[in-house]
Design an enzyme around this catalytic site. Sequence first.
Site, mmCIF file in Angstrom:
data_model
loop_
_atom_site.group_PDB
_atom_site.id
_atom_site.type_symbol
_atom_site.label_atom_id
_atom_site.label_comp_id
_atom_site.label_asym_id
_atom_site.label_seq_id
_atom_site.Cartn_x
_atom_site.Cartn_y
_atom_site.Cartn_z
ATOM 1 N N HIS A 1 0.827 -1.202 0.000
ATOM 2 C CA HIS A 1 0.000 0.000 0.000
ATOM 3 C C HIS A 1 0.864 1.255 0.000
ATOM 4 C CE1 HIS A 1 -4.015 -1.532 0.209
ATOM 5 N NE2 HIS A 1 -3.821 -2.210 1.332
ATOM 6 N N ASP B 1 2.004 14.397 2.082
ATOM 7 C CA ASP B 1 3.192 13.614 1.779
ATOM 8 C C ASP B 1 2.754 12.284 1.169
ATOM 9 O OD1 ASP B 1 5.289 15.247 2.648
ATOM 10 O OD2 ASP B 1 5.071 14.593 4.721
ATOM 11 N N ASP C 1 7.732 10.332 2.106
ATOM 12 C CA ASP C 1 8.680 10.594 1.026
ATOM 13 C C ASP C 1 9.925 11.305 1.540
ATOM 14 O OD1 ASP C 1 7.354 12.979 1.551
ATOM 15 O OD2 ASP C 1 6.560 13.225 -0.480
ATOM 16 N N CYS D 1 -0.050 2.629 -4.586
ATOM 17 C CA CYS D 1 -0.823 3.822 -4.901
ATOM 18 C C CYS D 1 -0.028 5.086 -4.593
ATOM 19 C CB CYS D 1 -2.120 3.834 -4.095
ATOM 20 S SG CYS D 1 -3.213 2.436 -4.426
ATOM 21 N N ASP E 1 10.821 11.864 -4.541
ATOM 22 C CA ASP E 1 11.135 13.293 -4.694
ATOM 23 C C ASP E 1 12.278 13.529 -5.680
ATOM 24 O OD1 ASP E 1 9.139 14.237 -3.067
ATOM 25 O OD2 ASP E 1 10.355 14.199 -1.246
#
Length: 337
Positions: free
Chosen positions: A207, A224, A240, A264, A271
């Site tokens: 996930h 985020d 991230d 997802c 980044d």
Amino acid sequence: MGFLRRQLREQFEKKKPEALQADIRMISGCQDVQTSADVSNVSSFQLPDPAGNAGGACTSTLLNVLYKDHQTPEDTMSFVELLNKMRENLEAKGFSQVPQLTASHPIDVNDDFDLVPPAATGTRRALLIGINYVGHEQGVLRGCHNDVKNMVEYIKAVHGFEDENITILMDDGEHTAPTHANMIAAYKKIVALSKADDALFCHFSGHGAKIRDDDRGEEDDGYDETLVPIDYHENGMIRDDDLYDILIKPLVQGVHLVCLMDCCHSGTVLDLPYVYKADGNFTEMEIDENFDFKKLLGKFGIDDFDKFGGEALGKINGDALGKVGKDALGKLNKFFG
């Protein structure tokens, strides 16, 4: 690519932070705003001896394309062809997600694709994480363990990865559990072991989520992107920002890292500044219109952002560039000096 975008790319490459000098590439199963599918039966993807009936749509279609390409070694396949074939396969099976490539450098997407870049002549190391969320009341997946098993078979058979250099985290009771702490430790370890010319491959199937930005206040949309460990209820998600700090920032120049994120909201989870989307609107890699220079600079202790022309360097999107025009380029040149 517009004139200002091209100038921005040239200036950014000249003054890019040292932490982005490694060769980093990420294939993600979808854009930030999209979800990625868990497939109950992957037989239609025609994988060789699949480890199970379920799997992630992104991992399954990538392997399908790569195995077919491997069967005709006399032919080559570019980054563009890879992503377009993935998109076509996904659309044919009813999935709307758009695969995309992000990178630390502006790759020529017409160059040949290889999971292990030719320049990576050192040790080949891999970290694969598959989470089905076994025992959870909600959000249980079926295909993530199979994704990892299938991908391990591929990198061993086709790219010569050795078992001693492959780390697997899965919630199957046999492997190291993919807890928040164990995932962080595994990412840190593969980075610490890496040297110039090494090839690293990191795969996550599970996930992904979007959660409210923490106190850094860096995300334009207020969220985020995250990876979701097995123990996220108790110990939270991996943001991230965390991934950048532990996986991207410490990599030394000369290391080649390829990541596959089958989850997802994964489009910008590392980044990285450059993007190519298989949506028909891109002809080359561009600086991501949602890439936040302020966020990047903040990671390196540059807090007085406005002093360096923050108006032009915040979110580099078409509207912003159109409004500031030549003044934007002047500020960019002043900033990058």
